[in-house]
Design a protein around this motif. Structure first.
Motif, short mmCIF file in Angstrom:
data_model
loop_
_atom_site.label_atom_id
_atom_site.label_comp_id
_atom_site.label_asym_id
_atom_site.label_seq_id
_atom_site.Cartn_x
_atom_site.Cartn_y
_atom_site.Cartn_z
N SER A 76 55.45 23.00 64.53
CA SER A 76 56.41 23.08 65.63
C SER A 76 57.71 23.72 65.16
N LYS A 77 58.46 24.26 66.12
CA LYS A 77 59.75 24.85 65.77
C LYS A 77 60.69 23.81 65.17
N THR A 78 60.62 22.58 65.70
CA THR A 78 61.48 21.52 65.18
C THR A 78 61.15 21.20 63.73
N ARG A 129 62.21 24.11 61.48
CA ARG A 129 63.66 24.23 61.34
C ARG A 129 64.23 23.14 60.44
N VAL A 130 63.74 21.91 60.60
CA VAL A 130 64.22 20.82 59.75
C VAL A 130 63.84 21.09 58.29
N SER A 160 60.92 16.39 57.78
CA SER A 160 60.20 17.51 58.41
C SER A 160 58.69 17.34 58.26
N VAL A 192 57.45 14.98 60.79
CA VAL A 192 57.38 15.65 62.10
C VAL A 192 56.11 16.49 62.19
N THR A 250 53.17 15.89 64.91
CA THR A 250 52.83 16.91 65.92
C THR A 250 51.44 17.49 65.71
#
Length: 405
Positions: free
Chosen positions: A339-341, A344-345, A388, A391, A395
């Motif tokens: 995921s983008k999140t 990015r993290v 991250s 995450v 996901t």
């Protein structure tokens, strides 16, 4: 036997554990922690390299070349033997460092890697053995096997010459060099060749020969960059610099192929995947330029006398080039959901820690003082990496691969 996605989650679990150990190491200078620092360093590095990268790469190779070939049972034995070795290291290194049980399990792991290499090369379908991807991956596996000369030599070196001998450090650097540059980076290049073939991008025989000659010879010669701390003769600087330059030329050709076909790649990759591929390419170029820079005597001395420069470079390669490269391929083959999140993290944590590590090295070099609260900020930045990974694992629940796993 675990499915492919479950194996990848196991490898990500090792990465998460290694990242948490990394945070623990950062916390040593912030709060008192009643554990042995060096033992945790050994655990952190072994689980990161062998638990995360090795398991993820070998799982990808099995999936792309051998999945569905009726070899699940035989592969399962290799996989579980590898997990036994990793768990043994995980339960021994934190409590004894390099000692009897950790050495036994580390040695067993080397045997596991030989077992996988022989299994893979023997069973890859004949129709794929002439492909650029397989040739590159085969070279990567042979470099991995060759790297084990370093660990095997350590026992004799310690017995005869002792751990203070220059040969002790050289054996470790030999292993690390051919792991990072020979096994990991070349395996990622092989996976990229596989992807290019899938999307219909053809690399000519002339270009492929140029790539293999430059990168293969370059990887061998650039090992001499790891010997420059011994202050050898000028020929070692020349060979190391030539090796770094050859790697840059070889991968430069691969970058050029991707750039010329960027529109096709962009159409076949998701926006996150395409951004990840560009990011890894930039990080790899910077890595090779830094490697070339250390062929100059001044910077060779600087890189070996200031530990933060060495740590920063290794993390740049491992957390940047290798791990982000693996994320790209795992997302492309739908083994995880990047995921983008999550990306990015992860990248934010990577940038913060790299900037701070290189800043401390630069401060030591130029005589600067460190900013107030430096260690606290570094520890917080390091914490973003395991966050991250949590995450990404979350996901990726229910993610399907490109074919049934």
């Amino acid at each position: 036997m675990l499915g492919i996605r479950s194996q990848i989650k196991v490898s990500l679990g090792y990465f998460l554990l290694a990242a948490l150990l990394g945070v623990l190491l950062r916390m040593f200078v912030v709060v008192p922690i009643p554990v042995n620092y060096r033992f945790i360093v050994h655990t952190h590095s072994h689980i990161a390299l062998l638990g995360w990268v090795y398991v993820a790469l070998t799982t990808l190779l099995y999936y792309l070349y051998l999945h569905g070939a009726g070899l699940k049972s035989r592969y399962g034995k290799i996989f579980w033997f590898t997990q036994l070795c990793l768990l043994g290291m995980l339960l021994s290194f934190p409590f004894q460092g390099y000692a009897l049980f950790s050495i036994i399990f580390s040695s067993m792991f080397l045997v596991a890697s030989y077992w996988f290499t022989a299994f893979f090369i023997k069973n890859v379908p004949q129709r794929t053995k002439d492909s650029l991807a397989y040739r590159c991956i085969r070279i990567a596996l042979l470099f991995m096997v060759s790297s084990s000369i370093g660990p095997w030599a350590l026992g004799g070196i310690m017995t005869v010459l002792g751990p203070e001998s220059i040969w002790y450090r050289l054996a470790i650097y030999f292993y690390l060099h051919f792991q990072y540059n020979g096994w990991m980076v070349m395996a990622l290049a092989g996976l990229l060749f596989y992807l290019l073939q899938e999307v219909g991008i053809v690399v000519s025989d002339k270009r492929s020969r140029f790539f293999f000659r430059c990168t293969g010879l370059g990887i061998v010669l650039s090992f001499f960059l790891s010997t420059l701390w011994t202050a050898p003769g000028p020929v070692f600087y020349i060979m190391g610099g030539l090796g770094a330059l050859l790697q840059l030329l070889g991968f430069g050709l691969l970058f050029r192929v991707c750039f010329k076909n960027r529109q096709l790649l962009k159409s076949r990759l998701s926006p996150t995947q395409y951004s990840s591929l560009k990011l890894v390419s930039v990080l790899l170029i910077v890595k090779m330029l830094l490697q070339l820079l250390t062929a100059l005597p001044y910077f060779a001395s600087l890189s070996t006398t200031i530990l933060d420069f060495t740590i920063g470079y290794l993390h740049w390669t491992f957390l940047g080039v290798v791990s982000l490269g693996l994320f790209f391929f795992l997302d492309y083959y739908k083994m995880i959901k990047l995921s983008k999140t999550g990306l990015r993290v992860y990248f934010t944590g990577f940038v913060i820690t790299e900037l701070l590590i290189f800043y401390r090295g630069t401060a030591a070099w130029l005589g600067w003082g460190l900013i107030e609260g430096y260690s606290d900020v570094l520890a917080v930045g390091s914490l973003l990496i395991p966050i991250s990974l949590m995450v990404i694992l979350w996901t990726s629940k229910g993610q399907e691969t490109k074919s049934s796993c």
